[in-house]
Design a protein around this motif. Sequence first.
Motif, short mmCIF file in Angstrom:
data_model
loop_
_atom_site.label_atom_id
_atom_site.label_comp_id
_atom_site.label_asym_id
_atom_site.label_seq_id
_atom_site.Cartn_x
_atom_site.Cartn_y
_atom_site.Cartn_z
N ALA A 38 0.85 -1.19 0.00
CA ALA A 38 0.00 0.00 0.00
C ALA A 38 0.89 1.24 0.00
N THR A 39 0.38 2.26 -0.64
CA THR A 39 1.16 3.50 -0.71
C THR A 39 1.02 4.28 0.59
N ARG A 40 1.92 5.21 0.77
CA ARG A 40 1.88 6.06 1.95
C ARG A 40 0.61 6.90 1.96
N GLN A 41 0.17 7.32 0.79
CA GLN A 41 -1.04 8.15 0.70
C GLN A 41 -2.27 7.37 1.16
N ASN A 42 -2.40 6.12 0.72
CA ASN A 42 -3.52 5.29 1.16
C ASN A 42 -3.47 5.02 2.67
N TYR A 43 -2.26 4.80 3.12
CA TYR A 43 -2.07 4.52 4.56
C TYR A 43 -2.53 5.72 5.39
N ASP A 44 -2.11 6.91 5.04
CA ASP A 44 -2.48 8.12 5.81
C ASP A 44 -3.99 8.37 5.75
N ALA A 45 -4.60 8.12 4.58
CA ALA A 45 -6.04 8.37 4.45
C ALA A 45 -6.85 7.42 5.32
N VAL A 46 -6.51 6.15 5.36
CA VAL A 46 -7.23 5.18 6.17
C VAL A 46 -7.04 5.46 7.66
N MET A 47 -5.83 5.83 8.03
CA MET A 47 -5.55 6.13 9.44
C MET A 47 -6.36 7.35 9.90
N ALA A 48 -6.49 8.35 9.04
CA ALA A 48 -7.26 9.55 9.38
C ALA A 48 -8.74 9.22 9.51
N GLN A 49 -9.25 8.40 8.61
CA GLN A 49 -10.66 8.01 8.68
C GLN A 49 -10.96 7.22 9.96
N ALA A 50 -10.05 6.35 10.37
CA ALA A 50 -10.25 5.58 11.60
C ALA A 50 -10.26 6.51 12.82
N LYS A 51 -9.36 7.48 12.82
CA LYS A 51 -9.31 8.42 13.94
C LYS A 51 -10.58 9.27 14.01
N ALA A 52 -11.07 9.72 12.87
CA ALA A 52 -12.30 10.52 12.83
C ALA A 52 -13.50 9.70 13.26
N ALA A 53 -13.53 8.41 12.86
CA ALA A 53 -14.65 7.55 13.24
C ALA A 53 -14.69 7.34 14.74
N ARG A 54 -13.52 7.17 15.35
CA ARG A 54 -13.48 7.00 16.82
C ARG A 54 -13.92 8.29 17.52
N ALA A 55 -13.54 9.44 16.99
CA ALA A 55 -13.95 10.71 17.58
C ALA A 55 -15.46 10.89 17.47
N MET A 56 -16.02 10.53 16.33
CA MET A 56 -17.47 10.63 16.15
C MET A 56 -18.20 9.69 17.12
N ALA A 57 -17.64 8.50 17.34
CA ALA A 57 -18.26 7.56 18.26
C ALA A 57 -18.24 8.11 19.69
N ASN A 58 -17.11 8.72 20.08
CA ASN A 58 -17.02 9.32 21.42
C ASN A 58 -18.00 10.48 21.58
N GLN A 59 -18.14 11.28 20.52
CA GLN A 59 -19.08 12.40 20.58
C GLN A 59 -20.51 11.89 20.68
N ALA A 60 -20.82 10.84 19.95
CA ALA A 60 -22.17 10.28 20.01
C ALA A 60 -22.45 9.68 21.39
N ALA A 61 -21.42 9.08 21.99
CA ALA A 61 -21.58 8.53 23.33
C ALA A 61 -21.87 9.63 24.35
N SER A 62 -21.17 10.75 24.22
CA SER A 62 -21.41 11.88 25.13
C SER A 62 -22.81 12.45 24.96
N ALA A 63 -23.26 12.53 23.71
CA ALA A 63 -24.60 13.05 23.45
C ALA A 63 -25.67 12.13 24.02
N ALA A 64 -25.44 10.82 23.91
CA ALA A 64 -26.39 9.86 24.46
C ALA A 64 -26.43 9.95 25.98
N GLN A 65 -25.25 10.14 26.59
CA GLN A 65 -25.19 10.26 28.05
C GLN A 65 -25.89 11.54 28.52
N GLN A 66 -25.66 12.61 27.80
CA GLN A 66 -26.32 13.87 28.15
C GLN A 66 -27.82 13.76 28.00
N SER A 67 -28.27 13.09 26.96
CA SER A 67 -29.70 12.89 26.75
C SER A 67 -30.30 12.06 27.87
#
Length: 365
Positions: free
Chosen positions: A154-183
């Motif tokens: 795999a190229t470095r460009q593909n590697y960086d893109a997948v790693m960024a998407q995984a990090k963003a997905a985890r952040a979105m999951a944490n944000q959704a968890a906080s919203a559910a807790q607040q609700s």
Amino acid sequence: MSQHLSLSDKPKWLMPVAAIGGLLLVILLALGVLGGASKIEPGTAAVAARSVPADAPTVRVTRQAAAGTSVWQGSVRSRLAIKIAPKLNARILEMPAHPGDRLKKGQLLAKLDDRDLQAAYNAANAAYAAAQAQAAQAGADEKRIVDLYQKQAATRQNYDAVMAQAKAARAMANQAASAAQQSKVMLGENLLYAPFDGVVGERFQEPGDMAVPNQPLLSFHQPDDLRLEAAIASQCAAQLELGAAVSVRIDALRQTLSGTIDEIGPEIDPQTLTQPVKVNLPKTPGLQHGQFAWLETRCQGPQTVLLVPISAIVRYGQLQAVRVVEGGQWQMRHIRSGKRYGDQLEVLSGLRDGETILLQGELGQ
């Protein structure tokens, strides 16, 4: 024809005139205008002087320094008094608590309509589940790209893109968890409970009304820890000290309680030039939150007053008198009293500085 007049034939105005004339005669005699030139000295009863017994204790009346006392209006308040208000807009469904109810901590005060909150909570949970699924997929993609990148598949460009998407997905999951807790937390706000053991004071709204954030539904206080709250003149407050003993008169109980100063507000009201003062009150039967009271403070300059022992006072119903000694004899004299200072009473009129009185009020008249 007979010209004799009977008693009933006399003019009817003669009897009222005679009565008024007799009353005026009595008043003139009492004032000393008629019946002689000698008059009784003001304050002295018209009784003959009597000899003073050899062993009768006497006291010389003198003016003494006494601190002036000021009285300030206040009210009895609970140290722990709050107003219960919701955090959300919702219609009031139930209010089982009524004024005067004694409740334990955790008992229900009010219940609000939670349908909107429940819908928001369900939506937050659904969003959290979706975010978790995306985070799981992104995590799997992350593991594959790492393996491929290590094998140089795999190229470095593909590697960086997948790693960024995984990090963003985890952040979105944490944000959704906080919203559910607040609700979930907000869903619990539809039930209002007693925060401590206390008494319901006043209900400001009723079932069916729309609850608004920060608008109280009812007041709640603790009835066993009471104190007086009053605003007094700043020059008077400057002479008070924390812990000092003061007197508090409770009109409803017809009692005067001894309290201690618990708090002196540091700020002066620019309009009234007063400062708030709070006084601890002892536990007293019948003492209640909201009662009217008076705070008595000695904050004026010292003044001289004429004082006599209370034991020397002779009472005739609402009248007061003392036995004045002069030339080995005593004579009863009526007085007008003022404030009480311990076991002594202030004399406003009827006595002069330097006169001597019999000390024992029980002496035979």
